[in-house]
Design a protein around this motif. Structure first.
Motif, mmCIF file in Angstrom:
data_model
loop_
_atom_site.group_PDB
_atom_site.id
_atom_site.type_symbol
_atom_site.label_atom_id
_atom_site.label_comp_id
_atom_site.label_asym_id
_atom_site.label_seq_id
_atom_site.Cartn_x
_atom_site.Cartn_y
_atom_site.Cartn_z
ATOM 1 N N MET B 1 19.737 41.259 50.970
ATOM 2 C CA MET B 1 20.457 41.986 49.932
ATOM 3 C C MET B 1 19.851 43.368 49.740
ATOM 4 N N ASP B 2 18.519 43.401 49.716
ATOM 5 C CA ASP B 2 17.864 44.698 49.622
ATOM 6 C C ASP B 2 18.248 45.592 50.785
ATOM 7 N N SER B 3 18.220 44.980 51.964
ATOM 8 C CA SER B 3 18.512 45.776 53.150
ATOM 9 C C SER B 3 19.930 46.344 53.079
ATOM 10 N N VAL B 4 20.836 45.536 52.532
ATOM 11 C CA VAL B 4 22.215 46.025 52.416
ATOM 12 C C VAL B 4 22.275 47.215 51.476
ATOM 13 N N MET B 217 41.829 41.171 43.805
ATOM 14 C CA MET B 217 40.683 40.866 44.674
ATOM 15 C C MET B 217 41.127 40.452 46.063
ATOM 16 N N ASP B 218 42.270 39.752 46.127
ATOM 17 C CA ASP B 218 42.746 39.280 47.426
ATOM 18 C C ASP B 218 42.987 40.455 48.354
ATOM 19 N N VAL B 219 43.627 41.504 47.802
ATOM 20 C CA VAL B 219 43.859 42.683 48.623
ATOM 21 C C VAL B 219 42.537 43.401 48.861
ATOM 22 N N ALA B 220 41.799 43.658 47.780
ATOM 23 C CA ALA B 220 40.630 44.524 47.864
ATOM 24 C C ALA B 220 39.597 43.981 48.851
ATOM 25 N N LEU B 221 39.233 42.714 48.692
ATOM 26 C CA LEU B 221 38.127 42.206 49.492
ATOM 27 C C LEU B 221 38.526 41.936 50.935
ATOM 28 N N ARG B 222 39.811 41.908 51.209
ATOM 29 C CA ARG B 222 40.243 41.667 52.578
ATOM 30 C C ARG B 222 40.179 42.943 53.421
ATOM 31 N N VAL B 223 40.207 44.115 52.771
ATOM 32 C CA VAL B 223 40.313 45.357 53.550
ATOM 33 C C VAL B 223 39.057 46.208 53.474
ATOM 34 N N VAL B 224 37.958 45.691 52.925
ATOM 35 C CA VAL B 224 36.753 46.519 52.826
ATOM 36 C C VAL B 224 35.552 45.808 53.411
ATOM 37 N N GLU B 225 34.493 46.606 53.658
ATOM 38 C CA GLU B 225 33.258 46.012 54.149
ATOM 39 C C GLU B 225 32.127 46.126 53.145
ATOM 40 N N GLY B 239 27.137 46.062 47.099
ATOM 41 C CA GLY B 239 26.814 44.995 48.032
ATOM 42 C C GLY B 239 27.959 44.686 48.964
ATOM 43 N N LEU B 240 27.810 43.584 49.725
ATOM 44 C CA LEU B 240 28.879 43.142 50.617
ATOM 45 C C LEU B 240 29.907 42.363 49.796
ATOM 46 N N PRO B 241 31.134 42.290 50.296
ATOM 47 C CA PRO B 241 32.172 41.615 49.517
ATOM 48 C C PRO B 241 31.780 40.197 49.107
ATOM 49 N N GLN B 242 31.235 39.420 50.041
ATOM 50 C CA GLN B 242 30.952 38.025 49.699
ATOM 51 C C GLN B 242 29.839 37.925 48.652
ATOM 52 N N GLU B 243 28.869 38.851 48.734
ATOM 53 C CA GLU B 243 27.808 38.849 47.723
ATOM 54 C C GLU B 243 28.381 39.126 46.347
ATOM 55 N N ILE B 244 29.244 40.140 46.289
ATOM 56 C CA ILE B 244 29.816 40.514 45.003
ATOM 57 C C ILE B 244 30.645 39.372 44.450
ATOM 58 N N GLN B 245 31.401 38.765 45.335
ATOM 59 C CA GLN B 245 32.283 37.698 44.895
ATOM 60 C C GLN B 245 31.493 36.541 44.298
ATOM 61 N N SER B 246 30.292 36.277 44.888
ATOM 62 C CA SER B 246 29.562 35.086 44.445
ATOM 63 C C SER B 246 28.566 35.389 43.324
ATOM 64 N N ALA B 247 28.215 36.674 43.132
ATOM 65 C CA ALA B 247 27.224 36.979 42.094
ATOM 66 C C ALA B 247 27.752 36.595 40.717
ATOM 67 N N PRO B 248 27.025 35.721 39.990
ATOM 68 C CA PRO B 248 27.553 35.219 38.720
ATOM 69 C C PRO B 248 27.741 36.315 37.680
ATOM 70 N N GLU B 249 26.781 37.256 37.593
ATOM 71 C CA GLU B 249 26.912 38.269 36.540
ATOM 72 C C GLU B 249 28.121 39.150 36.789
ATOM 73 N N VAL B 250 28.429 39.377 38.079
ATOM 74 C CA VAL B 250 29.583 40.200 38.413
ATOM 75 C C VAL B 250 30.864 39.499 37.994
ATOM 76 N N GLN B 251 30.927 38.224 38.335
ATOM 77 C CA GLN B 251 32.129 37.464 38.002
ATOM 78 C C GLN B 251 32.363 37.478 36.508
#
Lengths: 336, 260, 362
Positions: B1-4, B217-225, B239-251
């Motif tokens: 995550m840091d590296s990203v 989110m369906d559109v957004a996360l499908r077309v970005v890196e 962060g990366l899409p999957q990280e953002i999607q799973s981060a609890p505070e973000v959700q």
């Protein structure tokens, strides 16, 4: 004020120097060299006072114009017609009753009524279409001008100054020193000073009403953002009608003043419309203090210009407008 | 995550878009506070956040519609902070608007033609385009790319909402874009139209990077890196899409903001 | 912003019902009515005597061309300029000042083929500078600033004696004579005016579909988006003022030749507003509108007196008639006379189509 000085130190310095020079020119006895260069001090003081009092008249006309524009985005090009109408009404009343004061009251009420009718019958129907509203005011100004020409003819009318205001008074300003050593004081028509004082009072009252009363707050909120005003549930139509009535009534009063200072005739409507336009362009659209500053600048420029550079007086006025548009297109005291 | 995060914020001469400490005030209100973002050429990124998070203001600062109150903006290494909008556009920046900003009095073809003309010479030309005008062909191609050929001679005012959104995208792709800002391109689109939109976005040439503001989110996360989260005018998380999607505070923040 | 938006609605609502020529050619080329009008205009000297030829038709074409310059700015650019007549008047004054006139102490006595280009250049510069001032603010302010410029010029010509000869103006302005023709004689002058008006009309028509004109319409519809497409919006607006000033200048040259004199009365504020009335009454969305408006205006101005007296009213009430007519147009048709006519024609078409039951638009 302090913020202005902090942000524009050069301009603040220039303004302070200009005020200091002006104060010195007004209060000091002019050395002979200066009188030789630019003429007698009496001429200068007269032009200065004429400019300031003319500014008072311009302010009366322009403040109504700027208020209506600020709130309704309606460039009321029939504003000059309201001025002339007020003047004719004032003349009729003063000629028939002999009461100068009464002519103001009647002129205010009648022009305010015309304003109410315009707002209710015409402008309410085309709300939000400012270009179309402005076109309508052009048509109305043509119709009004011709109706007034029909009714009053092409003659010049002057409203009689009441006896208690006739004649000059002596002001504590030395214009020259006689060879005997006695100072000569400036004599200036009392009526112009009284009218200037009255317009200053009206201006301050308007400013207070706008800043200290509830209805004033509503109007100011409307000037800043009309959508907010509509969203707050205020009876916006009533506010519009009131503002239109006030703006028109002020033009009517100005007509009586102009009829006393100068004279009334066809064409004066356009002259005062133009003056209002330039005043609010210079001062800033929708701003009452801006109208006051603009009126003062234009009044002074016109009078001083006509004394010192007679063929180019109008150019001075125009150059001031150009300068303001170039440096600060929103006007001197506009917020945006 | 840091590296990203390091990779995403790495300052390099090759950055397509580089914002340093960008702040935008409206009166006393700070719509953006100290925003620092670096985007590589060809990178595709989503900006997420609740209403009022400062996303559209960010776009307005980048394009110069409202210049920033402080901070610097570099576009492919060039400091464009004080450039007028049209100078930025001529350097390859493009944008779309959340509420369609088209020319309702002109035809579809003319809208796209103007977009092509805006980023090439002859903007002041008094000569009508001829039969073989290169820009006219370019405009035809763009009209076709967004599936509007059938209505190209209709006035924009007469188009359906979905068609106007497609035209909005076509205007942003005229000329040789190097970087595009998409402001809620899916707003008001039907599910089918959304699929088409995703197709248009993913089929852009790889050298064209973009930032997309999108609530879907369906559109957004499908077309970005990569993803940037904003909140109250600040960058909140990258962060990366999957990280953002799973981060609890973000959700919590994102969904919380969305439900208000 | 809201202002330009409003101007667009004002200008374009009727056009959405009207059909816009989609073909990139001359829109009138297939219209038999246009051909008939063209032929009538060409053979006019055979039909009309000197009075009608000059006082009605040449005057209409000159006024129409001034109003055309306003239509170009307002219809395509969304900028309602009230100084177009002022620019024409400025050009007229410059022809008188640089050329030959009865006021030998003022006029420099240049031949017309030098004085006219000079006048056109100066008028274009004058109008462009005025435009550059006006575009510093948005929308409705344009009206105020251009009106102020027009009025300032009027008062200036009244006050200034060195160049503009004060309120008497400049008289006995010489008109061109060459190739053995007196070009101010009725028939040659009519053709000069017709050719100039046609040139301006077709130029505006042509430019409207050229990149410059299209971009101008884009600026009218949405200036912010135009900037986001790479256009320098203010530069475009100023350039539009330059084009419009040149057109107005051409008309101004014809005007001074027509009356052989120019005075402040010709550039008064009322006259400035008349140009707006002409353009709005005729219709501000297409170049033909100003000419229709000018014809209506000139006919009214010439015959209103007789007409009013005939129906038992005061003949001096011409301005009232104009004002009321203008109000009526502004109230009922935002596209002037053309708009009214088009609406009427469409209602006719709809009547015809009704039995078939087919609706063109879904």
């Amino acid at each position: 004020m302090t913020r202005f000085v902090e942000r524009h130190p050069t301009w603040a310095l220039i303004i302070i120097i200009a005020i200091a020079v002006a104060l010195w020119l007004i209060s000091a006895v002019w050395p002979p060299g200066l009188e030789e260069a630019i003429g007698r001090k009496r001429v200068f003081l007269n032009a200065l006072f004429n400019g300031i009092t003319l500014g008072g008249l311009y302010f009366l006309v322009a403040s109504g114009f700027t208020l209506i524009f600020g709130l309704m985005r309606n460039v009321n090009l029939a504003h000059g017609s309201l001025y002339l109408f007020g003047g004719y009404v004032g003349y009729a009343i003063s000629a028939s009753t002999g009461s100068w004061i009464l002519s103001f009251i009647v002129a205010f009420i009648l022009t305010a009524l015309v304003g109410v009718l315009l707002q209710v019958l015409v402008f309410r129907r085309m709300e939000g279409q400012d270009l179309r509203q402005t076109m309508v005011t052009i048509g109305l100004s043509i119709v009004f001008a011709d109706l007034m020409l029909w009714a009053c003819g092409g003659d010049f009318y002057q409203i009689q100054t009441p006896s208690w205001l006739i004649g000059p008074i002596e002001l504590p300003l030395i214009t020259a020193v006689k060879s005997s050593g006695d100072p000569v004081y400036l004599r200036y028509p009392l009526v112009r000073l009284v009218i200037f004082l009255a317009s200053a009072i009206i201006g301050i009252a308007m400013w207070l009403a706008l800043n200290r009363t509830r209805i004033g707050m509503i109007i100011r909120a409307g000037v800043d953002d009309r959508d907010i005003l509509a969203a707050t549930g205020v009876r916006i139509q009533i506010v519009f009608v009131l503002v239109f009535a006030l703006g028109a009534g002020l033009a009517g009063i100005a007509g009586v003043v102009g009829g006393t200072f100068q004279s009334l005739s066809p064409g004066e409507d356009i002259r005062f419309l133009l003056a209002s336009l330039v005043v609010v362009i210079v001062g800033g659209m929708g701003s009452i203090p801006g109208a006051a500053l603009g009126a003062l600048i234009i009044g002074l420029a016109e009078q001083l210009g006509s004394v010192y550079i007679p063929t180019y007086a109008i150019v001075v006025t125009f150059l001031i407008m150009v300068l303001v548009l170039a440096l600060r297109p929103q006007g001197l005291l506009a917020r945006r | 995550m840091d590296s990203v995060a390091q990779r995403l914020s790495a300052v390099g001469a090759g950055a397509a878009l580089e914002l340093r400490g960008v702040t935008r005030l409206f009166g006393a209100l700070a719509a953006l506070t100290d925003v620092t973002i670096t985007v590589r050429p060809g990178e595709r990124r989503a900006v997420l956040g609740s209403n009022g998070a400062g996303k559209t203001t960010l776009f307005n600062c980048i394009t110069g519609d409202f210049p920033p109150s402080s901070g610097t903006i570099r576009f492919f290494g060039e400091d464009v902070t004080h450039f007028p909008p049209y100078e930025r556009i001529r350097r390859g920046l493009r944008r779309t608007y959340q509420i369609s900003a088209l020319f309702p009095g002109l035809t579809v073809q003319d809208n796209v033609y103007l977009a092509c003309r805006g980023v090439s010479r002859g903007r002041f030309s008094f000569l009508r385009p001829g039969q073989n005008d290169a820009l006219m062909h370019a405009a035809d191609g763009l009209v076709q790319a967004v599936h509007l050929t059938g209505v190209k001679d209709q006035r924009v005012a007469e188009l359906a909402h979905g068609q106007q959104r497609q035209l909005e995208i076509a205007l942003a792709l005229a000329g040789a874009p190097r970087f595009v800002l998409f402001d809620e391109p899916a707003a008001g689109l039907s599910p089918t139209e959304r699929v088409e939109l995703v197709e248009i976005l993913t089929s852009l040439p790889p050298h064209i990077g973009y930032i997309i503001i999108e609530h879907d989110m369906d559109v957004a996360l499908r077309v970005v890196e990569s993803v940037t989260m904003m909140h109250n005018g600040r960058i909140f998380k990258e962060g990366l899409p999957q990280e953002i999607q799973s981060a609890p505070e973000v959700q919590e923040l994102y969904l919380g903001g969305g439900h208000e | 912003m809201s202002v330009t938006h409003d101007a667009r609605i004002q200008v374009h609502k009727p056009a959405s019902t009207a059909q816009r020529p989609a073909v990139r050619g001359w829109p009138d080329i297939n219209n038999p009515a246009a051909w008939i009008v063209a032929v009538i205009l060409l053979i006019m000297p055979l039909i009309a005597n000197g009075f009608f030829l000059i006082e009605i038709f040449a005057t209409t074409l000159i006024l129409g061309t001034i109003a055309l310059s306003l239509m170009f700015l307002a219809g395509y650019g969304g900028m309602v300029s009230l100084m177009q007549l002022t620019i024409a008047g400025f050009a007229a004054y410059m022809v008188a000042v640089f050329g030959v006139s009865g006021n030998a102490n003022i006029s420099l006595g240049w031949p017309w083929w030098l004085a006219v280009p000079m006048a056109l250049t100066l008028a274009t510069i004058f109008g462009t500078l005025g435009g550059a001032l006006a575009v510093r603010t948005e929308g409705i302010y344009t009206i105020m600033i251009t009106l102020a410029i027009g009025a300032a010029f009027y008062y200036f010509t009244n006050q200034n004696w060195a160049i503009f000869n004060g309120h008497t103006g400049i008289n006995n302005v010489a008109t061109p004579h060459f190739w053995g023709v007196d070009w101010r004689a009725d028939i040659p002058f009519y053709y000069v005016v017709l050719a100039t008006a046609a040139l301006c009309y077709f130029a505006v028509e042509y430019i409207s579909r050229a990149p410059f004109g299209l971009a101008l319409q884009g600026v009218r519809d949405n200036p912010r988006r135009m900037a986001a497409l790479g256009f320098n919006v203010n530069a475009h607006r100023v350039a539009a003022y330059a084009v419009a000033s040149f057109i107005a200048g051409l008309a101004g040259v014809l005007q001074v030749w027509n009356y052989r004199q120019i005075s402040p009365g010709s550039v008064s504020v009322g006259a400035c507003i008349d140009v707006l009335i002409i353009a709005v009454v005729g219709g501000i969305t297409r170049p033909v509108g100003p000419y229709i408006g000018a014809l209506v205006f000139v006919l009214l101005r010439t015959f209103a007196l007789d007409f009013l007296v005939k129906i038992g009213l005061d003949g001096n009430r011409f301005r009232l008639l104009i004002g009321l007519g203008f109000l009526a147009i502004v109230f009922w048709s935002s596209d002037g006379v053309i708009g009214l006519w088009q609406r009427w024609r469409q209602s006719q078409v709809r009547e015809e189509n009704r039995p078939g039951g087919g609706r063109g638009h879904g």
